[in-house]
Design an enzyme around this catalytic site. Structure first.
Site, PDB file in Angstrom:
ATOM      1  N   ALA A 453      45.657  32.578  33.817  1.00  0.00           N
ATOM      2  CA  ALA A 453      45.828  32.624  32.355  1.00  0.00           C
ATOM      3  C   ALA A 453      47.305  32.686  31.979  1.00  0.00           C
ATOM      4  CB  ALA A 453      45.072  33.827  31.795  1.00  0.00           C
ATOM      5  N   ASP A 481      43.879  29.850  44.356  1.00  0.00           N
ATOM      6  CA  ASP A 481      42.522  29.845  43.809  1.00  0.00           C
ATOM      7  C   ASP A 481      42.132  28.475  43.256  1.00  0.00           C
ATOM      8  OD1 ASP A 481      42.009  32.413  44.415  1.00  0.00           O
ATOM      9  OD2 ASP A 481      42.391  33.236  42.423  1.00  0.00           O
ATOM     10  N   ARG A 490      40.398  30.869  28.732  1.00  0.00           N
ATOM     11  CA  ARG A 490      41.764  31.299  28.413  1.00  0.00           C
ATOM     12  C   ARG A 490      42.828  30.600  29.250  1.00  0.00           C
ATOM     13  NH1 ARG A 490      39.191  33.981  31.764  1.00  0.00           N
ATOM     14  NH2 ARG A 490      40.129  35.052  33.518  1.00  0.00           N
ATOM     15  N   ASP A 553      47.428  38.913  39.104  1.00  0.00           N
ATOM     16  CA  ASP A 553      46.434  39.814  38.516  1.00  0.00           C
ATOM     17  C   ASP A 553      46.158  41.016  39.413  1.00  0.00           C
ATOM     18  OD1 ASP A 553      45.109  38.682  40.594  1.00  0.00           O
ATOM     19  OD2 ASP A 553      43.417  37.897  39.430  1.00  0.00           O
ATOM     20  N   ASN A 554      47.023  41.265  40.415  1.00  0.00           N
ATOM     21  CA  ASN A 554      46.793  42.456  41.242  1.00  0.00           C
ATOM     22  C   ASN A 554      48.120  43.073  41.662  1.00  0.00           C
ATOM     23  OD1 ASN A 554      47.332  41.765  44.338  1.00  0.00           O
ATOM     24  ND2 ASN A 554      46.508  39.940  43.321  1.00  0.00           N
ATOM     25  N   CYS A 609      29.941  63.899  46.422  1.00  0.00           N
ATOM     26  CA  CYS A 609      28.779  64.760  46.187  1.00  0.00           C
ATOM     27  C   CYS A 609      28.096  64.383  44.864  1.00  0.00           C
ATOM     28  CB  CYS A 609      29.292  66.192  46.137  1.00  0.00           C
ATOM     29  SG  CYS A 609      28.031  67.389  45.957  1.00  0.00           S
TER      30      CYS A 609
END
Length: 1035
Positions: A453, A481, A490, A553-554, A609
């Protein structure tokens, strides 16, 4: 000229004009709009899909607005600009080509906008004159005016105000721009912020109405928020009450006012924030012109909006009187503008102190048409249109002015001669920056990491400004990608025909069509930038660059690129978006800190837990379901394949200690006891999974902790965050129960490569009826951890030492050789394929657990968002953020070294909020050298040496007044002063490269020309000094 027709039906809930003929009749395509839906929500998007929008003016700003609205999806988008295309339009109008010059702008642009979204029909508004027969606007819910003279803005705006048609006016002049909104009287904002409503568990409510949140959990509420309650015991009158306005008393307490007559609080209760609508009155444009309200876009320029408000009026008056805008860098015209502005202020009785330099620049730049300003205001204006038709987020009330004068070049000359039009596609930019700076932009070598994007918008912006188009210019773009359908909403350079193609390739192809000057100047790569690809992105590659722009994006990838930029001393432009929020950061060698200098808070995680036994909110059950997915369809298949392919797998597993029994049991089940051969086997396995998780496990939990259990303090065990569950009785008629079986069957069949396509509901029911589900009796030997603070009762027994039982399990396993050729297929989680049952399973699994614990269930859409860790995204924010990045890029190209000229940006279009700050300077270290104090930059400085010996390195440092006490490379400690002399003496005469190879026992990779060494040193006074690293050139 009066027109009696009433506007279309008005929705009484929101007082919004919507075209009722389509409300509720259109399904939203979730695969296309997935990321945007998480920003706006279904309701807002349904309202948008019932709205007709008109955009007037189709130069750079108008087309940006049109692009963003078309991608967002409205009922219809109509364009109007019959003026002929001029070559200068190509400075920022990315849908025009050189061969379009002379053709009407709207006729040329409309078909290209239409390609963006099949769900948004594009029309052309035919009108000889916009100022006459104003009823021509009655068929629109929103009218957007760009590049429109002020007298027309006033005529059209006042008519729209009277008719209840929403109006947005936007303009840019060079590095200046403005937006104005009028959404009429009593406009309803359904959700002013877009933030998820908070909720929590009540610990106490006293007689004065003071509510305490449980276990000192911050309630996250603000003064004036509204809440309602459920499950309160004692003050039952609060359950499901009308929303009550709160006053914050502390981080863990808030007041809900008078609670007299409601009884005494006993226990329990959940509070839930309720979003309340906000009603806003807007003035008409002619009223607002004389009595303006401003949204501040930059708090460092607090005095500018009023000056620009008058300055823009002076520009419009000049254009109306002269039939043209002021000429670039022309002092005669600028003098007229300044005098006119002062005169306006005087006649309107406005007390404003003018900065004549500001007004002079406004005049100089009036004909300028800059892509980054169009991107910024295009994103902002489109978001205001979406606010008008959806009621989602708080509108701009009513004027917003913004400038980026810091982007003006100081290292290139500007004059009337250098800024005049030359018949080039860059004339709109040359008018502001001059020809010399345009040449500089053309000869930049820039690297774009990511073509999603932000990457698409960035490439479009680069194409418009002519970046890298010169003889020495180059753009490199990489993205590993391929294009998916959900990207099309977008990532606007891609079309449906591109789905499945590589992003970097398609994006590069698209921008070269936008600006043919780029042909031959774009290098397309398809590799991840990472340690594994340093032979591709090698020293020659990085050294050849002028700068890097991240569009990632990371955090991991961003951090790696940041480290490479620091290593090679390259400026980095960093940006990111999250829904309506965006940020930009400038990283400059030897000036600012780097991206890695600050860290985002860690992702929210839940105590084990809580997930295993005591969930109290839907996020807990979703996290549990995601883990069930992994432990049912991923890990078992991977483990089986390891057993079948690795000869020594069993021996290694038995040595591990910890969970060997569980691993062996899983192998026996999947390869022998429960090995699936048919569809029926898969259905019956799924049914047993249901029984184990939603009945047996819950029965065991209630056996260990009965519902009437009491703690030693006298408090009921099942209170506060612990919700007592109930087992579920399987019912195939219950849709959630059946979906769980169907999804689990399909995923289990996928593991075993069994074809279950075409199976009907009846087939499932038959398979279920042919099985017997054994009764369950709780086991007294099972221990369950009651609290995360307690030791795990099963941890001590995890080192399972019953070798006989383990050997029996091993004996039960079929020999791997006997299963030659057999293997399982692990499921790879993919959230965006709605046919693969992944999200179906997680949604059903999560909601069944919520049913166990009486937690409010979530719809599939929300579960997909949380389980898939989806980042909400909308085209408007992306466009605006990339506009800000380009304004910083221009400063880098100019070579500015004053950190005060640069801006890091933080924006939230929902509020709307704009914050800019100077980048943080890089930290420095000082030490006592032989000739006095030495200052080094902790981030950017380094000691550069050749492939010298260790002794030469030690001597070099001694000359600097530093003694080396430790030297390391990566994870290998190469030298330490505390090593025994025998170990040290062999190392002194080794070259640094030999030293590394001798310690690591591995040759240095052929592509690696430099080594990085970390060093611990002391200065002459014996003080430890934290010095930068050593960079050794070894080839």
């Amino acid at each position: 000229m009066t027109d009696k027709t009433l506007p279309e039906e008005v929705d009484l809930v929101t007082r919004m004009q919507v075209d009722e003929s389509v409300v509720g009749s259109t399904e939203i395509d979730e695969s296309l709009y997935s990321r945007q839906l998480y920003v706006l929500g279904h309701e807002a998007m349904k309202r948008m899909s019932a709205s007709n929008v008109l955009i007037v003016g189709l130069r750079g700003l108008g087309v940006e607005v049109a692009k963003n609205i078309a991608l967002a999806g409205v009922k219809s988008l109509t364009l109007h600009d019959p003026a002929p295309v001029a070559i200068a339009d190509l400075s920022s109008q990315f849908f025009l080509r050189a061969e379009d010059v002379g053709k009407p702008r709207d006729q040329t642009t409309a078909p290209r906008v239409a390609e963006l979204n099949a769900y948004t029909p594009i029309h052309i508004h035919q009108s000889a004159s916009l100022g006459e027969n104003l009823s021509q606007f009655d068929k629109y819910q929103v009218v957007v005016l760009t590049n429109t003279p002020l007298h027309l803005q006033l005529v059209i705006g006042d008519y729209c105000h009277q008719k209840g048609i929403y109006l947005v006016v936007a303009d840019t002049f060079g590095l200046f721009g403005s937006v104005f909104c009028d959404f009429g009287k009593n406009f309803t904002v359904i959700d002013p912020t877009g933030e998820t409503p908070t909720n929590g568990i009540v610990a106490d409510i006293d007689e004065d109405g003071l509510v305490s949140a449980l276990d000192e959990t911050r309630h996250g509420l603000e003064d004036g928020d509204y809440v309602t309650f459920t499950e309160v015991e004692g003050m039952e009158g609060l359950n499901g009450c009308e929303p009550r306005k709160i006053a914050v008393k502390g981080a863990y307490t808030f007041s809900i006012g008078d609670v007299s007559g409601l009884g005494r609080y006993k226990r329990g209760g959940l509070y839930q924030q309720v979003k309340m609508p906000k009603f806003i009155d807007f003035k008409s444009i002619s009223e607002a012109m004389n009595d303006p309200e401003f949204v501040i876009s930059d708090f460092a320029k607090f005095d500018r909006p009023q000056q620009l408000h008058v300055g823009f009026q002076a520009l419009n008056a000049f254009a109306q009187g002269q039939g043209r805008l002021p000429r670039p860098m022309n002092d005669e015209d600028a003098t007229v503008i300044i005098a006119s502005a002062k005169n306006f202020a005087k006649t309107q009785g406005i007390d404003v102190e003018f900065d004549e330099k500001l007004l002079k620049e406004l005049s100089y730049q009036a004909t300028g048409d800059l892509n980054p300003m169009a991107a910024f205001f295009g994103g902002l204006t489109a978001q205001e249109v979406l606010k008008a038709v959806s009621g989602k987020f708080h509108p701009v009330k009513q004027f917003l002015y913004f400038d980026s004068l810091e982007s003006l070049p100081s290292g290139s000359r500007r004059s009337e001669e250098l800024c005049k039009p030359i018949g080039s596609r860059y004339d709109g930019q040359i008018a502001v920056f001059g020809r010399e700076f345009q040449d500089k932009i053309a000869n930049v070598k820039q690297f774009l990491v990511g073509a999603g994007a932000i990457g698409c918008e960035m490439l479009k912006n680069w194409a418009m400004i002519g970046l890298g188009t010169g003889p020495n210019g180059r753009i490199a773009v990489t993205d590993m990608d391929s294009i998916e359908k959900s990207n099309l909403n977008r990532q606007f350079l891609f079309r449906p025909k591109d789905v499945g193609q590589m992003k970097s390739e398609c994006a590069a192809h698209a921008v070269q069509a936008m600006n043919p000057d780029l042909q031959g100047h774009v290098e397309v790569l398809k590799d991840r930038v990472s340690p594994e690809t340093e032979h591709i992105f090698n020293e020659e590659f990085w050294s050849s660059l002028d700068g890097v722009t991240n569009a990632l994006d990371n955090i991991e990838a961003r951090t790696y690129v940041d480290r490479r930029c620091v290593f090679f001393h390259k400026p980095l432009l960093e940006s990111g978006t999250l829904g309506t929020k965006g940020n930009t950061q400038v990283v400059l060698p030897l000036l600012t800190e780097s991206y890695s200098s600050s860290q985002d808070p860690p992702e929210q995680s839940f105590p084990m837990c809580t997930l295993r036994s005591f969930p109290n909110k839907i996020e807990h059950t979703i996290a549990w379901a995601r883990e069930l997915f992994e432990s049912s369809f991923v890990k078992p298949a991977e483990t089986v394949n390891l057993y079948l392919t690795q000869p020594n797998y069993l021996a290694a597993t038995l040595k591990q200690g910890g969970n060997e029994k569980a691993t062996l049991e899983m192998l026996v089940d999947f390869l022998k006891n429960e090995r699936a051969l048919t569809f029926d086997d898969c259905v019956q396995w799924a049914r047993m999974l249901f029984e184990k998780q939603y009945n047996n496990a819950i029965q065991q939990l209630l056996y260990n902790f009965p519902k009437d259990s009491v703690l030693s303090t006298g408090t009921p065990f099942w209170s506060g965050p612990k919700r007592a569950p109930d087992p579920l009785k399987f019912d195939p008629a219950n849709p959630t129960h059946f979906t769980f079986i169907e999804a689990a069957t399909n995923l289990h069949a996928f593991n075993y490569n069994i074809n279950v396509k075409g199976k009907t509901r009846q087939d499932y029911v038959q398979a279920l009826e042919s099985m017997i589900v054994p009764d369950f009796s709780p086991d007294a030997k099972v221990k369950i951890q009651a609290d995360d603070k307690d030791p795990d009762p099963n941890a001590a027994g995890s080192a399972f030492d019953d070798t006989t039982e383990l050997q029996n399990l091993v004996n039960e396993l079929p020999d791997a050789k006997s299963l030659a050729g057999f293997k399982l297929t692990p499921v790879e989680f993919e959230k965006d394929d709605d046919t693969n049952y992944h999200i179906d399973f997680i949604a059903a699994a999560s909601n069944l657990r919520a049913e166990n614990y009486k937690i409010e269930q979530a719809d599939r859409h929300r579960i997909k968002f949380i389980a898939g860790k989806i980042i909400p995204a909308i085209a408007t924010t992306t466009a605006l953020v990339t506009g800000l990045v380009i304004m910083e890029l221009l400063k880098i190209v100019d070579g500015k070294t004053d950190i005060e000229q640069y801006k890091n940006g933080f924006i939230n279009l929902a509020l709307p909020f704009f914050g800019f700050s100077e980048p943080i300077a890089s930290p420095k270290v000082e030490y006592q050298g032989p000739d006095g104090k030495v200052t080094l930059d902790k981030i950017w400085d380094r000691f550069e040496v050749g492939d010298i010996t260790l002794q030469e390195l030690i001597d070099d440092f001694e000359k600097r007044g530093l003694s080396i006490s430790m030297l390391s490379c990566g994870v290998s400690l190469l030298f330490a002063a505390f090593f025994p002399m025998a170990k040290r003496k062999d190392k002194y005469n080794m070259r640094l490269s030999q030293l590394v190879e001798s310690v690591t026992k591995k040759p240095i990779a052929a592509h690696q020309k430099e080594l990085i060494f970390e060093v611990v040193t002391e200065d002459a006074t014996g003080e430890d000094v934290e010095v930068p690293y050593i960079k050794a050139k070894i080839r």
